[in-house]
Write an enzyme that holds these catalytic residues in place. Structure first.
Site, PDB file in Angstrom:
ATOM      1  CE  LYS A  91      -1.919   2.639   3.231  1.00 24.52           C
ATOM      2  NZ  LYS A  91      -1.927   3.974   2.649  1.00 24.52           N
ATOM      3  N   GLY A 121       7.376   4.369   8.123  1.00 22.73           N
ATOM      4  CA  GLY A 121       6.531   5.523   8.406  1.00 22.73           C
ATOM      5  C   GLY A 121       6.824   6.060   9.791  1.00 22.73           C
ATOM      6  CB  SER A 122       4.916   8.294  11.973  1.00 22.48           C
ATOM      7  OG  SER A 122       3.771   7.543  12.307  1.00 22.48           O
ATOM      8  CB  THR A 123       8.016   6.501  16.009  1.00 21.55           C
ATOM      9  OG1 THR A 123       9.330   6.451  15.418  1.00 21.55           O
ATOM     10  CG2 THR A 123       8.060   5.741  17.321  1.00 21.55           C
ATOM     11  N   GLY A 134       4.007   2.949  13.682  1.00 21.90           N
ATOM     12  CA  GLY A 134       4.798   1.734  13.871  1.00 21.90           C
ATOM     13  C   GLY A 134       4.429   1.029  15.166  1.00 21.90           C
ATOM     14  CD  GLU A 170      13.250   3.548   7.752  1.00 27.78           C
ATOM     15  OE1 GLU A 170      13.224   4.320   8.739  1.00 27.78           O
ATOM     16  OE2 GLU A 170      13.208   3.932   6.587  1.00 27.78           O
ATOM     17  CB  CYS A 185      12.929   8.440   8.377  1.00 24.34           C
ATOM     18  SG  CYS A 185      13.612   7.410   7.080  1.00 24.34           S
ATOM     19  CD  GLU A 229      10.623  11.729  11.990  1.00 19.66           C
ATOM     20  OE1 GLU A 229       9.657  11.069  12.391  1.00 19.66           O
ATOM     21  OE2 GLU A 229      11.473  11.287  11.189  1.00 19.66           O
TER      22      GLU A 229
END
Lengths: 494, 293, 303
Positions: free
Chosen positions: A200, A252-254, A257, A274, A308, A405
């Site tokens: 996706k 993507g974002s933490t 995740g 990641e 990132c 971030e």
């Protein structure tokens, strides 16, 4: 030796782009082929979503609509996963590695053949400068397929004393900052290791993944081996939660995740994440300063800072802080911000309005926190989502600007005195994706690179990527590696 | 009159010291005939917390020690166990093993330590790579230890299982906090005594005794723990551990193996607890064109 | 107000990472300069050329022909600037000076036992003195590379400053002969020595050694100029020489100067190309912009 001269306080200012301006040099859009509407790529063909729902994808530099993208719901995801599972059991896992390899090589070559079209679409859909999509994203994506193709029949050499086996269906969710490249990072190793894929792309940048689907269809890759479903977070969740998905790979974002890690708890699904970063770029007083300044610029302004592993925290040793900041400010004046399709543009459009608002919010936070703001004096286009290259000086570890971030062209600058302090500050963060170190002294480099709790350490360089080079994080920046030999491991059971 | 035996107090092992649990709680261990064997500390979450602090402070020194030296230290642990073999056998029998199986377990545990001792200075060579990047850079990837590892050790294989999990963890430069077998805790405390006398720095291995159901949430939600290994079968505990791990993106592993099998020792278990670090540096490009070398 | 300029310890000159320099240069070469900005650049580059003849077989006839060309680059095209200067050996300075009277074109002379520089201080000084007396507006000297590579930095420094004294009001260009210095670190150090010793310009090469000017070498020298400017506010000029024969490459150099030092250096007072064949290539490009057709060499005079 001293020379004595008489003079007034000297003028040391530099001016750029007053006397000689570069005329617009837009890349042509004539040769690209975009459909008005894109369906879902399931089992080797484009199909309409069962819900019949579509959403618009726009050019963030002009706010113009480019195409309509299908929104996949759980039923569509189920179709895609079942197609992948069927292809895995009936075809792909039985196919010798040598044959699998040839399909992957084909895809690599076809991306190279259509490189210019990919670059233009990537830039239109995502806002990144054409120079980057042309010179970095697209060639790296092709090279990634090329590199992993060669592994397909050599997996027994990668992991001594093991007979590695594929996992089955890999559900892959990728971000909007490197749309095609991230698709390549995900699909290439999955195919090389004998897995099938449901991927996706991010909702703001689906087009190059869909163009890749066209190539995949043309390449003759057996139906269902790669499926591409578009949509929002809900679509991603449906992939993650599908019982027939054996492996989840997410970039993507933490925050997301963590949600994924939690969601798959209690299942036997394998996962690689990641996630975010807040990398320190550390400049010592014995560094090659001019190259360090380039490294700082490349670290934070590459891809509008939507990276990132961006070097979003500059740690500069006090003895050279003034000159580094002076040079950095002058260098920022030469960054050309504007039309991403212009071949001279250094900084393109912010990927979405939402992201621009987030960046602007952080700039406000920085100002309210009392950090000293500096922005390039460039002017921004009237339309589209743009942000000036931005520095915040006099920040400390306690500033939110330093801790969180931002994912934009905003650099937080801190100074330090000693090696110990640099190490302490660099590691004093929950993230651990990357770090930069600038010094001319070899033994200091190895001390620092060893002490950084981060997965990628660039010494006297920054933001370099290569298919052979593993990439991934420590701590809250995720786990698992993409790229290189180590990038095979997440897709194999040993 | 026959001599009165001196009974051993089984304490926990944190930071190289043998404190009693701060909670003051204990549980009684009995043999098959329901006769008391020992009082064992029922460790609390605060004991776990203290152990994590000890493990964290030991991590920097242990992980940066020369690999060769770590290998020597692990070998030394094996030597010390060999000397205490009888004691381990006796304890296993006390906890229900046959003499034969007890002896087999102890010797295999010692051999396993020797096995991992040898890996200390080799796994980097097996799992590290030099990557031929297309630009003018030197690029290499090496494994580095993940950090502090919280381990809920196997319940049944109380000595061999414990060592099979702890050895690959510390051989790779990690430090750990281990909850030992609840029903068979004796060998873990004796193993701690071996560690304390065999050059392993305090804090590298911390062993607490107690009940998983009281501790597993803390093992998995502590924000200064980098990885958690769960070696038991309770699927509810597994699920909660996996969920909690997401709080700080902990690496989570469920190692349930037949530890008696030789394939249950391999460097890929070490690799689970390693992070791959990739380093780049430019290669100056002078004197190539036309230069003869 | 009195200010002092500290002479740095040249052993501590800033270090340079060669790969980083190459990467920066690659960025300059991807700038796409089109249309009006290209025409502007072409004219600017033409106006920055030091048209050069430095051959053993040079004669006053050859020098006169070159001087005529310098003042009449291409009379068929309108609004074409002259070159900045002609560059000759000292014994041809008077010829050139006479030929260029009233044109505004400067006469530069190489001196100091060009190109090797291997002679005594006395001979070098008298070489310079002669060229200045003959009317040279600019002196292009060479540094003592042997002394530099031996680490005798103060020798090199003193030599440059003594020659600067003899130059009087003539501007001094200091040729580093970068092709003999091996590393970018050395080039940076030699640039610093030349600048602090009083160079008005620093120049890459004699044209007699390969490699001559390259963009990475020039960038390192520009950065030395920039650091000095940051410290003192004084502008030092830059002259890459040798090997720049295409308009495209010349424009890449201009982009590099532009984005490193900015507008102040975009004039032939502070930037020069040491080149001969470059001029006609630029003229062909200007003609192409004007007529829209690609040009042929036979349509442009070659002196």
């Amino acid at each position: 030796m001293n020379k004595t001269k008489t003079s007034e306080q000297p003028d040391t200012s530099l001016n750029f782009f007053n006397d000689w301006k570069y005329a617009p040099a837009p890349e042509s859009k004539d040769h690209i082929q975009l459909k008005k509407q894109y369906g879902l790529f399931i089992n080797g063909e484009f199909v309409p979503p069962t819900s019949k729902k579509y959403f618009d994808t726009i050019n963030p530099a002009t706010e113009e609509k480019l195409a309509e993208i299908a929104e996949a719901d759980e039923k569509d995801v189920d179709l895609a996963v079942n197609a992948a599972a069927k292809a895995y059991n009936n075809v792909w896992k039985k196919m010798p590695g040598k044959e699998r390899a040839k399909y992957i090589y084909r895809i690599a070559r076809m991306i190279q053949e259509r490189a210019r079209e990919f670059a233009v679409i990537e830039t239109m859909d995502g806002g990144k400068p054409i120079r980057e999509s042309r010179d970095i994203d697209v060639p790296l994506a092709a090279n990634h397929f090329f590199y992993y193709a060669g592994w397909a029949d050599k997996l027994n050499y990668a992991f001594p004393n093991r007979n590695p086996q594929p996992l089955g269906v890999a559900g892959q969710i990728i971000p909007w900052n490197f749309p095609l490249l991230m698709a390549a990072w995900k699909i290439a190793p999955a195919l090389a290791t004998g897995n099938c894929v449901v991927l996706k792309p991010a909702e703001t940048t689906s087009l190059t993944a869909l163009k890749l689907a066209e190539i995949i269809a043309e390449s003759g890759l057996p139906n269902g081996v790669v499926n591409i479903v578009t949509g929002f977070g809900k679509t991603g969740a449906a992939i993650v939660n599908h019982p027939k998905v054996n492996k989840v790979a997410f970039t993507g974002s933490t925050d997301v995740g963590k949600i994924i890690q939690k969601a798959i708890a209690g299942t036997s699904k394998r996962v690689t994440l990641e996630l975010g970063g807040k990398a320190a770029n550390i400049v010592f007083d014995d560094a090659p300063i001019d190259q360090a300044v380039e490294g700082i610029v490349n670290g934070i302004f590459f891809n509008q800072g939507h990276v990132c592993c961006a070097g979003s925290r500059l740690l500069v040793q006090e003895g050279v802080a003034d000159i580094v900041i002076r040079k950095l400010k002058d260098r920022m004046e030469t960054l050309i911000v504007g039309d991403p399709l212009d071949k001279n543009t250094d900084i393109g459009a912010i990927n979405s309005k939402e992201q621009l608002l987030k960046i602007q919010e952080y700039i406000k936070i920085g100002i309210n926190e009392g950090a000293e703001l500096h922005q390039s004096s460039c002017s921004l286009p009237n339309k589209g989502f743009f942000c000036k290259p931005t520095l915040f000086l006099n920040t400390s570890q306690s500033h939110r600007l330093v801790q969180e971030e931002i994912f934009g062209p905003v650099l937080a600058v801190q100074t330090f005195r000693t090696v110990e302090e640099a190490i302490e500050k660099a590691n004093n963060i929950p993230y651990g994706l990357s770090a930069g170190i600038w010094t001319d002294k070899g033994s200091k480099i190895f001390n620092l690179t060893t002490k950084m709790r981060a997965g990628v350490v660039w010494a006297n360089t920054y933001n370099k990527f290569d298919p052979t080079s593993p990439f991934g994080g420590y701590k809250e920046s995720g786990f698992g590696r993409e790229g290189g030999l180590h990038g095979l491991l997440p897709y194999l059971s040993l | 009159m026959s001599r009165i035996e001196v009974l051993k107090t089984y304490k926990i092992y944190i930071g190289g010291q043998f404190p009693r649990t701060e909670s003051g709680r204990y549980y009684s261990l009995t043999n098959k005939k329901n006769e008391p064997i020992a009082n064992v500390s029922l460790s609390s979450r605060k004991d776990f917390r203290n152990a994590v602090v000890a493990a964290r402070s030991a991590f920097g020194g242990w992980s940066s020690r020369a690999a060769f030296n770590r290998g020597q230290i692990l070998y030394r642990v094996a030597e010390m166990m060999e000397g205490r073999k009888d004691q381990f056998v006796k304890e296993l029998i006390l906890q229900g093993s046959t003499k034969k199986s007890a002896e087999a377990e102890v010797t295999m545990a010692i051999d396993r330590l020797v096995y991992y001792s040898g890996w200390c200075d080799k796994y980097m060579q097996v799992f590290g790579t030099v990557n031929p990047v297309a630009s003018s850079h030197f690029n290499f990837s090496v494994p580095e230890p993940t950090g502090v590892v919280a381990i809920i050790a196997p319940e049944e294989s109380s000595l061999l299982g414990l060592i099979s999990v702890v050895a690959p963890c510390i051989a790779g430069g990690n430090t750990c906090v281990v909850l030992s077998s609840n029903s068979k805790p004796l060998c873990s405390v004796t193993f701690a005594e071996v560690l304390a006398t065999s050059d392993v720095p305090g804090g590298v291995v911390n062993i607490i005794t107690g009940i998983s159901s009281e501790l597993y949430t803390h093992f998995s939600n502590h924000m200064d723990v980098n990885a958690v290994i769960y070696c038991r079968e309770n699927s509810e505990e597994k699920k909660i551990i996996a969920q909690n791990s997401s709080l700080n993106v902990k690496r989570t592993f469920f190692w349930t193996k037949d530890w008696l099998k030789s394939e249950s020792e391999n460097p890929y278990l070490m690799l689970d607890l390693q992070e791959i670090k990739t380093t780049w540096h430019p290669i100056e490009n002078i004197g190539i064109a036309g230069a003869k070398y | 107000m009195m200010t002092t300029i500290d002479i740095p310890n040249f052993r501590m000159s800033p270090v340079v990472d060669q790969v980083g320099v190459e990467e920066r240069v690659a960025r300059f070469t991807t700038r796409s300069i089109k249309k009006s900005s290209k025409l502007q650049a072409l004219k600017l580059a033409l106006n920055m050329i030091d048209l050069t003849t430095l051959e053993g077989k040079d004669t006053s006839g050859k020098v006169k022909q070159m001087c005529y060309k310098a003042a009449h680059m291409c009379d068929q095209l309108q609004d074409i600037p002259t070159v900045a200067a002609v560059c000759v050996y000292p014994n041809h300075v008077r010829t050139a000076k006479t030929a260029l009277t009233g044109t505004g074109i400067k006469v530069a002379s190489v001196a100091t036992a060009f190109p090797s520089g291997n002679t005594t201080r006395e001979v070098k000084l008298s070489d310079v003195r002669f060229a200045v007396d003959e009317g040279a507006d600019e002196i292009d000297m060479v540094i003592s590379r042997g002394e530099f590579l031996e680490g005798n930095y103060s020798f090199v420094f003193d030599e440059i400053s003594s020659i600067k004294e003899v130059c009087g009001s003539s501007r001094l260009k200091v040729i580093l002969e970068t092709g003999e210095l091996s590393t970018l670190d050395n080039i940076r150090r030699a640039s610093d020595i030349a600048i602090y010793a009083g160079a008005d310009f620093i120049k890459t090469s004699t044209g007699k050694i390969q490699p001559a000017a390259t963009m990475p070498v020039t960038l390192v020298m520009l950065q030395a100029i920039k650091d000095y400017y940051y410290k003192t506010g004084k502008i030092v000029g830059m002259k890459p020489a040798g090997g720049i024969s295409s308009s495209k490459l010349a424009i890449h150099y201009l982009v590099m100067v532009h984005e490193t030092l900015g507008d102040k250096w975009l004039t032939n007072e502070w930037f020069r190309f040491g080149a001969s064949s470059l001029a006609n290539d630029i003229l062909m490009q200007i003609a192409k912009e004007k007529y829209g057709t690609y040009q042929g060499k036979d349509y442009f005079s070659n002196d």
